[in-house]
Design an enzyme around this catalytic site. Structure first.
Site, PDB file in Angstrom:
ATOM      1  N   LYS A 229     -12.292   0.429  -1.341  1.00 62.68           N
ATOM      2  CA  LYS A 229     -11.309   1.089  -2.205  1.00 62.68           C
ATOM      3  C   LYS A 229     -11.858   1.094  -3.632  1.00 62.68           C
ATOM      4  CE  LYS A 229      -7.377   0.281   0.835  1.00 62.68           C
ATOM      5  NZ  LYS A 229      -8.116  -0.275   1.988  1.00 62.68           N
TER       6      LYS A 229
ATOM      7  N   SER B   8       0.786  -1.231   0.000  1.00 62.36           N
ATOM      8  CA  SER B   8       0.000   0.000   0.000  1.00 62.36           C
ATOM      9  C   SER B   8       0.816   1.278   0.000  1.00 62.36           C
ATOM     10  CB  SER B   8      -0.941   0.008   1.217  1.00 62.36           C
ATOM     11  OG  SER B   8      -0.194  -0.028   2.423  1.00 62.36           O
TER      12      SER B   8
ATOM     13  N   HIS C  69      -5.504  -3.578  -2.274  1.00 63.26           N
ATOM     14  CA  HIS C  69      -5.161  -2.627  -3.332  1.00 63.26           C
ATOM     15  C   HIS C  69      -5.003  -3.294  -4.697  1.00 63.26           C
ATOM     16  CE1 HIS C  69      -4.664   1.064  -1.003  1.00 63.26           C
ATOM     17  NE2 HIS C  69      -4.226   0.287  -0.025  1.00 63.26           N
TER      18      HIS C  69
END
Length: 395
Positions: free
Chosen positions: A242, A183, A211
């Site tokens: 996200k 990240s 991610h």
């Protein structure tokens, strides 16, 4: 006052942060999460959001959330194991398992609690968790909560991983854990090599794809699919907050893992389930990933354009291979000053310093999205050039 005396140690630590230029007030948004946002009353270009695909404002997600809220209420009213499991939660988990090519999935309140719940409950005293040294804080905290032994291998170092596997060959359960995409640096785990070595030693494998979900793999299925490893990774953690654009975390895994976590994962057992509107919006996001793959294509085109621009200007972006692009400046105080300069130039890009990243590797952490325009990215590069030159970060 007595209370002030008791908290004096906190005041002293905060003063030290201020002295080091690392104290940062919360930035307050007064607009939707988009390519441009209103922060502290100023309209700025946004390079700090995890909203990779622009789904936070997608009409399909908003309609689904409103419809489910009107029909099913604002909240679920209970934990999942009592009266808080609604049909829409089960539908979301079925859709996630189908999307990730696994037998089952289980949704948690956040990606952080998903990692805590899995690592705290799945392995026990006498077992071992073998973890990449740069794994996310939620993995680190999950390992601390577990009674299993911890064994940390060098970042992305397959030979060192093998040494740790050999050392713990006789353990009852060996669990290898890695981020899919890291990240802070934006680099990708060498997952094929990790899987090969773990399988050779009979170790379980867990990948944190927070991610990578919506970014890597076909239709954004993540790093496991990206490397063609479907069916060979035991636990895939992902987030719904996200690229998915809503809220929550999940684990996609074999059915026995889901069944066990329902009975033992403390964040699942003791937290109220998602509001039905949240679950409905997450389902709609999966539909968008399947129907609009061009969003991911645009994400990668924007990423390439922005990285090339930063490189041309002379900035260091480390080992990044993904839309997470760190602009590494060294000292924490310099990163914070550059962030402030950028904000003054109309670009919202947050500085990151120790302890989130190592001393001497402070950075501006940027993420471009699929909905940024070429003109917006060029504006951002102009601001980086001006701010970087003013501070002597670039020539």
């Amino acid at each position: 006052m007595i209370t002030e005396k008791k908290t004096q140690f906190l005041v002293e630590e905060l003063d030290q942060l201020k002295k080091n230029g690392l104290f940062r007030p919360l930035r307050v948004l007064a607009s939707a999460q988009d390519t441009e946002v209103v922060v502290d009353g100023k309209r700025v270009l946004n390079l700090s959001s995890n909203n990779y695909l622009g789904l936070t404002t997608h009409p399909r997600l908003k309609r689904a959330m409103v419809k489910a809220t009107e029909e099913l209420g604002a909240g679920s009213g209970a934990v999942r194991t009592i009266a808080g499991t609604m049909a829409i939660h089960e539908e979301l988990e079925r859709r996630l398992a189908e999307f990730k090519h696994t037998e089952a999935s289980l949704v948690f309140q956040s990606g952080f609690t998903a990692n805590l719940g899995v690592l705290q409950s799945l392995v026990k005293e006498g077992d071992v968790i073998i973890s990449d040294e740069l794994n996310h804080a939620s993995i680190i905290d999950g390992i601390r909560l577990s009674k299993a032994e911890r064994s940390i291998f060098k970042h992305r170092d397959l030979d060192d991983l093998e040494r740790h596997l050999e050392k713990h060959r006789e353990k009852r359960v060996k669990l290898v854990v890695t981020d899919g995409v890291f990240s802070m640096d934006g680099d990708i785990a060498p997952l094929a090599g990790i899987v090969d070595r773990a399988e050779r030693f009979g170790a379980m494998i867990m990948v944190d794809d927070a991610h990578a979900s919506g970014v890597l793999g076909k239709n954004g299925r993540g790093s496991v699919n990206h490397f063609g490893l479907d069916g060979r990774v035991d636990l895939q953690m992902g987030t719904l907050s996200k690229a998915i654009g809503v809220l929550g975390g999940y684990v996609a895994a074999p059915q026995p893992v889901r069944d066990f976590l329902i009975h033992r994962a403390r964040p699942f057992l003791f937290s109220t389930s998602h509001p039905p509107g949240v679950a409905a919006a997450c389902i709609a996001a999966i539909d968008v990933l399947l129907a609009e793959p061009e969003r991911i294509e645009r994400l990668w085109a924007n990423t390439a354009r922005f990285k090339a621009g930063l490189k041309r200007l002379g900035f260091e972006t480390g080992a990044s291979e993904t839309p997470i692009t760190p602009v590494i400046v060294g000292k924490g105080s310099v990163a914070m000053e550059l962030s402030d300069r950028l904000f003054g130039l109309g670009v919202f890009a947050q500085g990151i310093g120790y302890p989130t990243v190592p001393e001497g590797r402070a950075r501006i952490r940027t993420i471009v999205t699929s909905v940024h325009t070429d003109q917006q990215l060029d504006r951002a590069l102009e601001a980086f050039e001006k701010g970087g030159k003013e501070l002597g970060v670039i020539a």
